[in-house]
Write an enzyme that holds these catalytic residues in place. Structure first.
Site, mmCIF file in Angstrom:
data_model
loop_
_atom_site.group_PDB
_atom_site.id
_atom_site.type_symbol
_atom_site.label_atom_id
_atom_site.label_comp_id
_atom_site.label_asym_id
_atom_site.label_seq_id
_atom_site.Cartn_x
_atom_site.Cartn_y
_atom_site.Cartn_z
ATOM 1 N N GLY A 1 92.123 143.282 -15.915
ATOM 2 C CA GLY A 1 91.429 144.021 -17.284
ATOM 3 C C GLY A 1 91.892 145.418 -17.084
ATOM 4 N N GLY B 1 91.840 147.677 -19.638
ATOM 5 C CA GLY B 1 91.223 148.213 -20.627
ATOM 6 C C GLY B 1 90.800 149.712 -20.302
ATOM 7 C CB VAL C 1 86.570 149.965 -16.729
ATOM 8 C CG1 VAL C 1 86.242 150.422 -15.257
ATOM 9 C CG2 VAL C 1 85.366 150.543 -17.527
ATOM 10 N N GLY C 2 89.722 149.552 -16.349
ATOM 11 C CA GLY C 2 90.776 149.078 -15.761
ATOM 12 C C GLY C 2 92.071 150.336 -15.538
ATOM 13 N NE ARG D 1 74.580 148.090 -18.465
ATOM 14 C CZ ARG D 1 73.948 149.191 -18.722
ATOM 15 N NH1 ARG D 1 72.899 149.041 -19.028
ATOM 16 N NH2 ARG D 1 74.367 150.523 -18.515
ATOM 17 C CG ASN E 1 81.847 139.763 -20.783
ATOM 18 O OD1 ASN E 1 83.096 139.557 -21.496
ATOM 19 N ND2 ASN E 1 81.606 141.048 -20.608
ATOM 20 C CB VAL F 1 83.692 146.690 -13.319
ATOM 21 C CG1 VAL F 1 83.090 147.769 -14.069
ATOM 22 C CG2 VAL F 1 84.303 147.221 -12.017
ATOM 23 C CG ASN G 1 77.716 145.489 -17.676
ATOM 24 O OD1 ASN G 1 77.033 145.323 -16.925
ATOM 25 N ND2 ASN G 1 78.183 146.812 -18.369
ATOM 26 C CG HIS H 1 74.714 148.242 -14.289
ATOM 27 N ND1 HIS H 1 74.268 149.659 -14.248
ATOM 28 C CD2 HIS H 1 75.421 148.256 -15.319
ATOM 29 C CE1 HIS H 1 75.009 150.164 -14.857
ATOM 30 N NE2 HIS H 1 76.017 149.270 -15.573
#
Ligand code: A3D
Length: 307
Positions: free
Chosen positions: A9, A11, A13-14, A88, A95, A118, A120, A175
């Site tokens: 990923g 994106g 975060v990645g 989430r 996902n 990571v 969600n 989370h």
């Protein structure tokens, strides 16, 4: 040093995580995304910064899982993010399909790697990764408590006007909206948080910590937080690579600890070269225990959606 970390990923975060890894010099990166050209563009952009920053690390962007072979750690960030108003859990079906596909590739191409999830909803996706890869529970963990704890510390330190380093805390559970800020493990300069901050202010900060991700989602308009999530993963990676055995809250597979079985949930763990070296069982107050079990129930409901 021949160390390779694969980030699935490319994106927000990645790519930010890839930047942290490269620019700190701890490993080379393989960045995998179905949007191959976008990933290649980000890799070129990161490489173009290397001469100025003076590092020799490399990054390869790809959509081919052959390239993740021999990675020491694999971080799964592939997936959809929340839109304003979404929980989430709303992300679960879409996902889950992505995480299943990614996990099957990891199982085949990098059977000895450690995996940090990571995507969600975090605890359910970490469970799915564990089941799909068939890896040991030590080698599959989810990132959440490190980030949630950092958010809590930041808000407390800002309120109390104290150095962040003087605040210690522990955030357990899912989370999600039912995360548990363990006040019995929250101190400022060694003093109980309840003795330094009024109850109403503390309650507001706990609530804001739980809602911090959503607060950022609504400010962004599109996408979700990535600077602090990537920092949390980075912290977990360095604990593994440096074998620090530091205790931090991660989503871990439980087999009886805290009275729970066959699920992933945020608990304190010692993190070292083997991944989760062990789950640390800490004493919780009666209220914290019941909030933790409620949180476990919320995770079980989202697990039902993927089973
Ligand atoms: P985003 O910037 O949209 O990046 C996701 C990337 O995944 C995109 O580049 C997609 O092309 C890619 N992708 C989608 N499907 C696949 C696939 N099958 N194979 C490979 N790549 C794919 O999202 P983001 O980076 O902001 O967030 C990524 C995930 O992390 C989301 O599920 C977020 O909800 C989650 N997240 C979790 C936390 C936690 O604290 C646990 C924090 C921030 C984000």
């Amino acid at each position: 040093m021949d160390r390779k970390i694969a980030v699935i990923g490319a994106g927000a975060v990645g790519a930010t995580l890839a930047q942290r890894i490269l620019e700190s010099g701890i490993a080379d990166v393989v960045l995998v995304d179905i949007a191959k050209n976008m990933a290649i563009g980000k890799a070129f952009d990161l490489l173009d910064a290397a001469p100025m920053l003076g590092h020799e690390r490399t990054i390869k962007a790809t959509d081919n899982y052959e390239d993740i072979r021999s990675s020491r750690i694999i971080v799964i960030t592939a997936g959809l993010t929340r839109k304003p108003g979404m929980t989430r859990e709303d992300l679960v079906a879409k996902n889950a399909a992505i995480v299943r596909e990614v996990s099957n590739n990891i199982k085949e191409k990098a059977p000895d790697a450690l995996v940090i999830v990571v995507t969600n909803p975090l605890d359910a996706m970490t469970y799915l990764t564990y089941k799909t890869t068939g890896f040991t529970k030590q080698r599959v963990m989810g990132m959440a408590g490190v980030l949630d704890g950092s958010r809590f510390i930041e808000l407390l330190a800002d309120e109390l006007k104290v150095p962040r380093s003087s605040v210690k805390t522990l955030i357990l559970g899912s989370h999600g909206d039912t995360m548990v800020a363990a006040l019995s493990h929250t101190t400022v300069n060694g003093k109980r948080i309840q003795d330094v901050l009024a109850k109403d202010k503390l309650e507001k900060i706990v609530k804001r910590t739980c809602d911090r991700g959503a607060e950022i989602v609504s400010l962004f308009g599109t996408g979700s937080a990535y600077y602090s999530p990537s920092a949390a993963v980075y912290k977990m990676i360095t604990a593994i690579l440096d074998d620090t055995k530091e205790t931090m809250a991660v989503s871990a597979y439980l087999e009886g600890e805290y009275g729970l079985k066959d699920m992933y949930i945020g608990v304190p763990c010692r993190i070292g070269k083997n991944g989760i070296e062990n789950v640390v069982e800490v004493d919780l107050s009666t209220d914290e225990k019941s909030a933790f079990l409620k949180s476990a129930q919320a995770i079980k409901s989202s697990l039902e959606l993927i089973k």
